[in-house]
Design an enzyme around this catalytic site. Structure first.
Site, PDB file in Angstrom:
ATOM      1  N   LYS A   7      -0.104 -14.653  -5.504  1.00 17.71           N
ATOM      2  CA  LYS A   7      -0.809 -13.173  -6.355  1.00 17.71           C
ATOM      3  C   LYS A   7      -2.177 -14.246  -7.067  1.00 17.71           C
ATOM      4  CE  LYS A   7      -0.020  -9.481  -7.462  1.00 17.71           C
ATOM      5  NZ  LYS A   7       1.044  -8.464  -6.609  1.00 17.71           N
TER       6      LYS A   7
HETATM    7  N1  GLU Z   1      -0.053  -6.030  -3.798  1.00 17.26           N
HETATM    8  C1  GLU Z   1       0.922  -5.091  -2.974  1.00 17.26           C
HETATM    9  C2  GLU Z   1       2.084  -5.810  -3.229  1.00 17.26           C
HETATM   10  O1  GLU Z   1       2.259  -6.160  -4.343  1.00 17.26           O
HETATM   11  C3  GLU Z   1       0.636  -6.339  -1.646  1.00 17.26           C
HETATM   12  C4  GLU Z   1       0.439  -7.909  -1.518  1.00 17.26           C
HETATM   13  C5  GLU Z   1      -0.537  -7.439   0.474  1.00 17.26           C
HETATM   14  O2  GLU Z   1      -0.772  -6.459   1.093  1.00 17.26           O
HETATM   15  O3  GLU Z   1      -0.376  -8.786   0.461  1.00 17.26           O
HETATM   16  O4  GLU Z   1       2.829  -5.554  -2.947  1.00 17.26           O
END
Ligand code: GLU
Length: 419
Positions: free
Chosen positions: A106
């Site tokens: 993240k």
């Molecule tokens: N931000 C989204 C999540 O928290 C998508 C993450 C992604 O597609 O890599 O799942």
């Protein structure tokens, strides 16, 4: 003053319990208690008025045991390292629950995007990308949109990365615009996955969907789409909210009209009205007498106080980490089934995976195939978690962690520890 809630510690508490239930030794999973890599960067931006502002950015890679690290990037004035670490770990568990070949990561920049111009956001994004560039790549770490970031931000990341490489690298991010290798169905994927999750739950619990009343907190990329698709499936949405207000209508809200209103009102619901509608507070929405409550905004919304008061019969977590761990214990004691974030909101990352596969294949799938494939993956994951929930007599959250940890710890064990 009470100590600030630490979401990473809360993730560890659940992880330790899941390890115990799985019969793992500390050595079997100790590597998964800390992120593999934490990068904090300073991101200088020349603002429109000429002065230079230095923002703090993060990219945390929690695990790469099952494949490249994967996860979104959020822009928020209130992020800190522990939050991003928790979010990165949750991505590891999410990808493992749905069994797609990724680890978790993240990123975040501490900033208030609502006060920044498009030019400032573009410079911020490009410089942040340059600062984390050494750890990015389609086979290393693949960002995606998250809170306050979107397809345009992904396009800037893709372009910046590609400029350094000297050729176009669409697979370095997902959630891109269609014109540069994005996938059909990606924009609505998280909300669609929430809808599939609710349908799976309703089937397992033998409920009649036409009688179910739903409240959705958050009306952004996830909340508005979840509400719209659930409404189309025949559920009644009686309450919605965003940062500007909460709205309640016992007769059921016309979600398409509310969305159209928000689209023309800087994405805010404030001022939207229908016959029989009244304004409610955020707390009122979270404690309403509803069949299903869907928190689809930020983390730490269902606190101990809310968990004690809520009259919701079922909770489906569309946001990441909306329930604090002590609140979760209360929900368990009160027998309120809670479908955890690491299962309910995986639709986004699953279609991100499809996008990345399409980029690797230089091929585009049609939307119907994407939605059918998403449903298949999410149903299989739901069935597996449900079975563990029944077999081990644990909550759905614990069951999802057990499924996920089992997969990640096995991968880690098979690979062994280098050197
Ligand atoms: N931000 C989204 C999540 O928290 C998508 C993450 C992604 O597609 O890599 O799942």
């Amino acid at each position: 003053m009470s100590k600030k809630y630490n979401p990473y510690q809360s993730m560890l508490n659940v992880l330790d319990k899941a390890a115990e239930k799985l019969g793992l030794t500390y050595d079997d999973y100790v590597c998964l208690r800390s992120p593999e890599r934490e990068l904090t960067v300073s991101v200088p931006v020349v603002m429109d008025d000429g002065h230079t502002e230095v923002f703090t950015g993060y990219r945390i890679q929690h695990s790469s045991s099952r494949g490249p690290c994967k996860g979104g990037i959020r822009y928020h004035h209130d992020v800190d390292l522990d939050e991003v670490k928790a979010l990165a770990a949750w991505m590891t568990w999410k990808c493992a629950v749905v069994n797609i070949p990724y680890g978790g990561a993240k990123g975040a920049i501490k900033c208030d995007p609502t006060t920044m111009s498009e030019g400032e956001l573009k410079r911020l994004t490009r410089r942040y990308t340059a600062m984390i560039l050494p750890i990015l790549g389609p086979e290393k770490d693949i960002p995606a949109p998250d809170v306050n970031t979107n397809a345009q931000v992904m396009a800037w990341i893709m372009d910046t990365y590609s400029m350094f490489k000297g050729y176009a690298v669409p697979g370095v991010v997902t959630g891109k615009p269609l014109e540069i290798g994005g996938s059909l169905g990606r924009a609505e994927a998280t909300g669609r996955g929430v809808m599939f999750t609710v349908l799976n739950l309703v089937e397992k619990m033998g409920l009649d969907k036409s009688k179910l009343r739903i409240a959705v907190q958050g009306f952004g990329k996830v909340g508005s789409v979840s509400a719209k698709l659930l409404n189309e499936e025949g559920f009644k949405i009686i309450a919605i909210s965003d940062v500007s207000c909460g709205l309640y209508n016992e007769k059921g809200i016309d979600i398409n009209k509310a969305k159209e209103y928000a689209d023309n009102n800087k994405n805010l619901l404030k001022g939207y009205h229908e016959e029989g509608m009244k304004e409610i507070t955020n707390e009122e929405l979270l404690t309403l007498d509803v069949d299903i409550l869907i928190p689809a905004a930020l983390q730490n919304q269902i606190t101990v106080d809310i968990a004690k008061k809520t009259q919701a019969k079922i909770i489906v977590e569309a946001a990441n980490g909306p329930t604090t761990s002590d609140a979760d214990e209360i929900l368990e004691k009160r027998n309120i089934p809670t479908v955890p974030d690491i299962l309910a909101n995986t639709g986004g990352v699953v279609v991100s995976y499809f996008e990345w596969v399409q980029n690797a294949q230089f091929f585009m799938w049609d939307e119907k195939y994407i939605n059918i494939s998403l449903n298949k993956i999410m149903k299989k994951a739901f069935d597996e978690v449900w079975q563990v929930h029944l077999d081990k007599k644990v909550t759905l959250r614990m069951a999802a962690y057990i499924v996920a940890l089992d997969r990640v710890a096995s991968a880690k064990k098979i690979r062994g520890i280098f050197p």
